[in-house]
Scaffold this motif. Sequence first.
Motif, PDB file in Angstrom:
ATOM      1  N   PHE A   9       2.642   9.582  -7.149  1.00  0.00           N
ATOM      2  CA  PHE A   9       3.296   8.557  -6.334  1.00  0.00           C
ATOM      3  C   PHE A   9       2.748   7.190  -6.710  1.00  0.00           C
ATOM      4  N   ASP A  10       3.622   6.313  -7.164  1.00  0.00           N
ATOM      5  CA  ASP A  10       3.228   4.982  -7.637  1.00  0.00           C
ATOM      6  C   ASP A  10       3.590   3.892  -6.625  1.00  0.00           C
ATOM      7  N   ASP A  11       2.884   2.796  -6.738  1.00  0.00           N
ATOM      8  CA  ASP A  11       3.230   1.486  -6.141  1.00  0.00           C
ATOM      9  C   ASP A  11       2.779   1.307  -4.696  1.00  0.00           C
ATOM     10  N   GLY A  12       2.328   2.374  -4.028  1.00  0.00           N
ATOM     11  CA  GLY A  12       1.848   2.250  -2.658  1.00  0.00           C
ATOM     12  C   GLY A  12       0.432   1.688  -2.621  1.00  0.00           C
ATOM     13  N   LEU A  59      -5.316   4.246 -10.340  1.00  0.00           N
ATOM     14  CA  LEU A  59      -5.099   2.792 -10.416  1.00  0.00           C
ATOM     15  C   LEU A  59      -3.799   2.463 -11.151  1.00  0.00           C
ATOM     16  N   HIS A  60      -3.053   1.496 -10.591  1.00  0.00           N
ATOM     17  CA  HIS A  60      -1.753   1.128 -11.183  1.00  0.00           C
ATOM     18  C   HIS A  60      -1.639  -0.377 -11.400  1.00  0.00           C
ATOM     19  N   THR A  61      -2.695  -1.095 -11.247  1.00  0.00           N
ATOM     20  CA  THR A  61      -2.857  -2.567 -11.244  1.00  0.00           C
ATOM     21  C   THR A  61      -2.673  -3.137  -9.837  1.00  0.00           C
ATOM     22  N   SER A  63      -1.286  -6.402  -9.024  1.00  0.00           N
ATOM     23  CA  SER A  63      -0.057  -7.179  -8.769  1.00  0.00           C
ATOM     24  C   SER A  63       1.226  -6.457  -9.157  1.00  0.00           C
ATOM     25  N   HIS A  64       1.160  -5.545 -10.115  1.00  0.00           N
ATOM     26  CA  HIS A  64       2.348  -4.873 -10.669  1.00  0.00           C
ATOM     27  C   HIS A  64       3.377  -5.869 -11.191  1.00  0.00           C
ATOM     28  N   ASP A  65       2.940  -7.068 -11.488  1.00  0.00           N
ATOM     29  CA  ASP A  65       3.838  -8.114 -11.993  1.00  0.00           C
ATOM     30  C   ASP A  65       3.715  -8.118 -13.515  1.00  0.00           C
ATOM     31  N   MET A 167       7.224   9.588  -9.056  1.00  0.00           N
ATOM     32  CA  MET A 167       7.882   9.187  -7.814  1.00  0.00           C
ATOM     33  C   MET A 167       7.187   7.933  -7.283  1.00  0.00           C
ATOM     34  N   HIS A 168       7.737   7.373  -6.224  1.00  0.00           N
ATOM     35  CA  HIS A 168       7.215   6.136  -5.638  1.00  0.00           C
ATOM     36  C   HIS A 168       7.105   6.309  -4.130  1.00  0.00           C
ATOM     37  N   ASP A 169       5.886   6.224  -3.611  1.00  0.00           N
ATOM     38  CA  ASP A 169       5.703   6.480  -2.175  1.00  0.00           C
ATOM     39  C   ASP A 169       6.134   5.309  -1.308  1.00  0.00           C
TER      40      ASP A 169
END
Length: 207
Positions: A9-12, A59-61, A63-65, A167-169
């Motif tokens: 699960f990404d981005d949460g 870890l996914h960063t 800012s995700h920018d 997926m993205h939580d």
Amino acid sequence: EAGVIHLTFDDGPNNGTTTDILNILKKYNVKATFFVTNTNGGSDSQIKREFDEGHLVALHTSSHDYSKVYASYDAYWNDLNKISERVERITGQKSMYIRFPGGSSNTISRHYSSGIMSTLAAAVESKGYTYFDWNIDSRDAEGKNSDQIYSNVINGLSKTHGNVVLMHDIKRTTANAIERIIQYGLNNGYQFKVLDKSIVCHHKTAN
Ligand code: ZN
């Protein structure tokens, strides 16, 4: 590992949907991997809960920018370190697991820094991190509904190799699909496990 599903699960975290997903994972005693950011408003207590309940916090960063993360080698590390420090403060452990925003095969980074993905993919490993892409895309980031997300995942599953599911939580559609995906896996003889450093799941870099 054959017959294993690695839910990722990404981005949460995100205050609503991440909690709902954690509740479903707990109900079935299924462990998953969360690639966390600082961008979607979730609380420290959610990251603590992910860790305490046996999930892998990765870890996914911060800012995700893409324009910031992939601006330069140093910009990537500065951004990654912000989320790394947060995770370490909350869990007491430094996470050595990474997913690149857009995956290691992203081409959007070309707009910001030529060749950076090849450089970063080698650099993270030389620093002792393990990075993961995926081999099943739920396509939840493309606005698919819960039925489509469920179908994309279960149709991608294989018993002959490990299954790393993207997926993205932060998605309500994913929160609404995850119970059926877990039930399908359990009813069809799959095991659910967190990612670990023995697992190699890399796309070919394209920048
Ligand atoms: Zn992401």
